[in-house]
Design a protein around this motif. Structure first.
Motif, PDB file in Angstrom:
ATOM      1  N   GLY A  24     -25.202  66.104 -15.643  1.00  0.00           N
ATOM      2  CA  GLY A  24     -26.007  66.431 -14.463  1.00  0.00           C
ATOM      3  C   GLY A  24     -25.546  65.552 -13.320  1.00  0.00           C
ATOM      4  N   GLY A  25     -25.835  65.976 -12.107  1.00  0.00           N
ATOM      5  CA  GLY A  25     -25.410  65.229 -10.930  1.00  0.00           C
ATOM      6  C   GLY A  25     -26.141  63.899 -10.819  1.00  0.00           C
ATOM      7  N   ILE A  26     -25.688  63.113  -9.864  1.00  0.00           N
ATOM      8  CA  ILE A  26     -26.305  61.798  -9.647  1.00  0.00           C
ATOM      9  C   ILE A  26     -27.815  61.956  -9.399  1.00  0.00           C
ATOM     10  CG2 ILE A  26     -25.641  61.814  -7.174  1.00  0.00           C
ATOM     11  CD1 ILE A  26     -25.398  58.745  -7.402  1.00  0.00           C
ATOM     12  N   GLY A  27     -28.580  61.144 -10.115  1.00  0.00           N
ATOM     13  CA  GLY A  27     -30.024  61.140  -9.923  1.00  0.00           C
ATOM     14  C   GLY A  27     -30.751  62.375 -10.422  1.00  0.00           C
ATOM     15  N   SER A  28     -30.052  63.238 -11.172  1.00  0.00           N
ATOM     16  CA  SER A  28     -30.731  64.452 -11.655  1.00  0.00           C
ATOM     17  C   SER A  28     -31.771  64.107 -12.719  1.00  0.00           C
ATOM     18  CB  SER A  28     -29.701  65.436 -12.220  1.00  0.00           C
ATOM     19  OG  SER A  28     -28.923  64.801 -13.216  1.00  0.00           O
ATOM     20  N   THR A  63     -30.670  60.138 -17.681  1.00  0.00           N
ATOM     21  CA  THR A  63     -31.165  59.062 -18.535  1.00  0.00           C
ATOM     22  C   THR A  63     -32.625  59.307 -18.916  1.00  0.00           C
ATOM     23  OG1 THR A  63     -29.580  57.570 -17.511  1.00  0.00           O
ATOM     24  CG2 THR A  63     -31.384  56.536 -18.700  1.00  0.00           C
ATOM     25  N   THR A  64     -33.372  59.888 -17.982  1.00  0.00           N
ATOM     26  CA  THR A  64     -34.776  60.220 -18.258  1.00  0.00           C
ATOM     27  C   THR A  64     -34.846  61.260 -19.383  1.00  0.00           C
ATOM     28  OG1 THR A  64     -35.240  59.808 -15.931  1.00  0.00           O
ATOM     29  CG2 THR A  64     -36.894  61.082 -17.164  1.00  0.00           C
ATOM     30  N   VAL A  65     -34.024  62.298 -19.270  1.00  0.00           N
ATOM     31  CA  VAL A  65     -33.993  63.352 -20.292  1.00  0.00           C
ATOM     32  C   VAL A  65     -33.489  62.774 -21.620  1.00  0.00           C
ATOM     33  CG1 VAL A  65     -32.785  65.488 -20.935  1.00  0.00           C
ATOM     34  CG2 VAL A  65     -33.791  65.262 -18.648  1.00  0.00           C
ATOM     35  N   ASN A 122     -35.395  69.274 -13.934  1.00  0.00           N
ATOM     36  CA  ASN A 122     -36.179  68.033 -13.962  1.00  0.00           C
ATOM     37  C   ASN A 122     -36.836  67.775 -12.601  1.00  0.00           C
ATOM     38  OD1 ASN A 122     -37.204  65.475 -14.640  1.00  0.00           O
ATOM     39  ND2 ASN A 122     -35.333  64.488 -13.898  1.00  0.00           N
ATOM     40  N   THR A 123     -37.648  68.748 -12.181  1.00  0.00           N
ATOM     41  CA  THR A 123     -38.400  68.528 -10.948  1.00  0.00           C
ATOM     42  C   THR A 123     -39.704  67.837 -11.317  1.00  0.00           C
ATOM     43  OG1 THR A 123     -37.446  70.558 -10.081  1.00  0.00           O
ATOM     44  CG2 THR A 123     -39.345  69.672  -8.889  1.00  0.00           C
ATOM     45  N   GLU A 124     -40.276  68.291 -12.417  1.00  0.00           N
ATOM     46  CA  GLU A 124     -41.608  67.824 -12.806  1.00  0.00           C
ATOM     47  C   GLU A 124     -41.532  67.314 -14.250  1.00  0.00           C
ATOM     48  OE1 GLU A 124     -45.151  66.920 -13.447  1.00  0.00           O
ATOM     49  OE2 GLU A 124     -44.774  68.811 -14.488  1.00  0.00           O
ATOM     50  N   LEU A 125     -41.860  66.033 -14.429  1.00  0.00           N
ATOM     51  CA  LEU A 125     -41.588  65.387 -15.717  1.00  0.00           C
ATOM     52  C   LEU A 125     -42.207  66.059 -16.946  1.00  0.00           C
ATOM     53  CD1 LEU A 125     -41.660  61.524 -15.102  1.00  0.00           C
ATOM     54  CD2 LEU A 125     -39.737  62.947 -15.837  1.00  0.00           C
TER      55      LEU A 125
END
Ligand code: ATP
Length: 194
Positions: free
Chosen positions: A7-11, A14-16, A172-175
């Motif tokens: 995914g692009g930067i800041g997408s 790491t959260t996913v 990943n707009t909304e966690l």
């Protein structure tokens, strides 16, 4: 199975990746491991100093700002650095993978399609989010300027170009929605490995 997570930067890679880890999936963070190899592998370090000069290191530490400022505005240097770091990460990843005992492992990597390495993976997950959110999130997380983020974006394909190439797309707009989608993709991937 080897699953690529990109995914692009800041997408939100790491959260996913964190959501997959909570489900027991082994995750290899290529960026993090690359930085470790750049810091600790004698062979890699020597090649980097030959390419970028002694300024690439501050004592034993990587001089990240210096390296980023040089490579993200000079495509040739970026490619040369990649040709040093990528093979080292690939070898390290394969050794790591052989130590895991799980139906599938995830390799989190920012650039997959850009580096033409999609064939290395059995499946590819792409994380997407609106660009304006991504820039805001990274600016907040790293305290860097919008211009620095835009320099990095220049080396990345647009989401609309990557979406048709991925097996799974996680918005990943909304966690909470992101986490639900991770569970669905996980169930599907487990189905393949049985
Ligand atoms: P990079 O490309 O820089 O490695 P990344 O794709 O791994 O970044 P993350 O580090 O997961 O992205 O997310 C970037 C920042 O945005 C982090 O501070 C994270 O906590 C935050 N973030 C991630 N997802 C969301 C979301 N859905 N809503 C709000 N903030 C988020």
């Amino acid at each position: 199975m080897i699953v690529g997570l990109t995914g692009g930067i800041g997408s939100g890679k790491t959260t996913v990746a964190g959501f997959f880890k909570e489900l027991g999936v082994p995750v290899y963070n290529s960026d993090k491991e690359a930085r470790k190899l750049m810091k600790n592998s004698k062979k890699v370090k020597k090649a980097i100093i030959e390419l970028l000069g002694e300024d690439a290191y501050k004592g034993k530490k990587l001089n990240k700002t210096h390296i980023s400022d040089r490579i993200f505005t000079n495509e040739k240097l970026l490619q040369k650095l990649n040709s040093i770091v990528h093979p080292a990460v690939r070898n390290h990843f394969l050794k790591w993978k052989n130590r895991q005992d799980a139906p599938y492992v995830i390799q989190e990597t920012a650039l997959v399609f850009e580096n033409n390495s999609q064939d290395f993976y059995d499946k590819i997950i792409l994380v997407v989010a609106p660009k304006a959110y991504r820039i805001q999130r990274v600016a907040r997380r790293d305290g860097i300027s919008e211009q620095q983020i835009k320099n990095r974006l220049r080396n990345q394909l647009e989401d609309r170009e990557k979406i048709p190439l991925a097996h799974y797309v996680i918005d990943n707009t909304e966690l909470l929605e992101t986490q639900k989608k991770v569970k669905k993709v996980h169930t599907t991937l487990l189905g393949f490995s049985q």
